[in-house]
Design an enzyme around this catalytic site. Structure first.
Site, mmCIF file in Angstrom:
data_model
loop_
_atom_site.group_PDB
_atom_site.id
_atom_site.type_symbol
_atom_site.label_atom_id
_atom_site.label_comp_id
_atom_site.label_asym_id
_atom_site.label_seq_id
_atom_site.Cartn_x
_atom_site.Cartn_y
_atom_site.Cartn_z
ATOM 1 N N SER A 16 42.526 37.889 51.228
ATOM 2 C CA SER A 16 42.789 36.593 51.608
ATOM 3 C C SER A 16 42.733 36.109 50.253
ATOM 4 C CB SER A 16 41.568 35.766 52.393
ATOM 5 O OG SER A 16 41.967 34.610 52.445
ATOM 6 N N LYS A 17 43.798 35.181 49.856
ATOM 7 C CA LYS A 17 43.840 34.510 48.613
ATOM 8 C C LYS A 17 42.729 33.241 48.696
ATOM 9 C CE LYS A 17 47.115 33.295 45.008
ATOM 10 N NZ LYS A 17 46.716 34.164 43.899
ATOM 11 N N THR A 18 41.717 33.460 48.556
ATOM 12 C CA THR A 18 40.828 32.712 49.180
ATOM 13 C C THR A 18 40.318 31.770 47.490
ATOM 14 O OG1 THR A 18 40.004 33.930 50.801
ATOM 15 C CG2 THR A 18 38.574 32.017 50.152
#
Length: 313
Positions: free
Chosen positions: A157-159
């Site tokens: 996830s590009k969190t």
């Protein structure tokens, strides 16, 4: 400093740049519970075109799904929001930043029923690691910070929270006189840059770390496809820092970095200390596609407005 544009898309409406504000008690500001994308729009002879927009929007929604954030807009609505924001700002080339975050409401780690807000901003942004670096390569160092373990955070996830680690690594590298950092994974193998995927070339083989502890880069996948189409051998394989030291070539890939050569790692010259033939060939192929000069992968371009016919020479 950012070069401000006119408007930002917020929850389905365009607002003035200076009016795109959130409350200081916005949940994601305190706990890093946001997901985002980095996308580029390029100027072509046929008009402005966004590179691999569908794939970026898919990853945006995948990131939100991993964090159990149900976005209040469809993929089609966010896609059109990107295009409309570019059109309304009258900009022909830009960086695009969609962001979804848990908004104002309950505080504490658990956000309860706080709203999920979505914004899209666009602004001009040149080469992330500099034009000189793009042409001649950059100096990098192996960071003292590791890429988080796969069970410590959601690496697919590009969190926003994940980038605190990247910030520390980048700051360390710059203070030590380098241009960028390379992070190892928790087993000690090369993982990625602070905001880029990494490739190395040795003995005719292009290597890149597998998707076990890195972000699934869209530019990374593009490079792998372009290399394979040109008869280059590409493998996803773990490698150590000392193998990187003796590479013939190395380069970063990413939306911001595009394809940036690496000429030195930890004061060790890579190859001949300048971009090698594989890197330069892939750079050329990539930029020909994103600027519309090569129509082979025209499906990767989403035109902001109706495509204009190419001018006859």
């Amino acid at each position: 400093m950012l070069q401000a544009t006119e408007t930002i898309w917020m929850n389905g409406s365009l607002v003035k740049w200076d009016d795109a504000k959130v409350h200081v008690l916005t949940h994601s500001l305190h706990y890093g519970t946001g997901v985002f994308e980095g996308i580029r729009c390029y100027k072509t002879d046929g008009g402005s075109a966004v590179f691999r927009l569908r794939e970026h929007i898919d990853r945006f929604f995948d990131s939100a799904h991993i964090l159990q954030m149900e976005l209040p807009f469809t993929r089609e609505a966010v896609t059109e929001g990107v295009l409309e924001t570019i059109r309304r700002n009258k900009i022909d080339a830009c960086y695009i930043r969609p962001l979804a975050y848990i908004g104002y409401g309950a505080m504490g780690v658990y956000p309860k029923d706080n709203p999920i807000d979505v914004s899209i901003a666009v602004w001009p942004w040149g080469s992330y690691l500099g034009e000189e670096g793009m042409q001649n390569g950059i100096r990098v160092k192996i960071s003292s910070y590791s890429r988080p373990h796969v069970n410590a955070t959601m690496v697919r996830s590009k969190t926003t929270a994940n980038y605190a680690n990247s910030l520390l690594a980048k700051r360390e590298a710059l203070k030590d006189g380098y241009d960028e950092a390379v992070l190892l994974d928790t087993d000690g193998y090369v993982a990625e840059g602070s905001g880029e995927n990494i490739f190395m070339v040795r003995k005719g083989v292009i290597k890149t770390p597998p998707l076990t502890s890195i972000l699934e880069g869209i530019t990374r996948e593009t490079i792998m496809q372009l290399a394979a189409e040109r008869g280059m051998r590409v493998v996803e394989e773990r490698f150590t820092r000392d193998e990187l030291y003796i590479a013939d070539e190395a380069f970063f890939s990413g939306t911001a970095a595009e394809i940036t050569p690496i000429r030195e790692v930890d004061n060790r010259v890579i190859g001949r200390g300048k971009p090698g033939p594989v890197t330069k060939q892939l750079q050329t192929a990539f930029f020909d596609i994103v600027h519309g000069r090569d129509s082979k992968h025209e499906e990767w371009l989403t035109y902001v407005s109706a495509k204009q016919p190419a001018l006859k020479k």
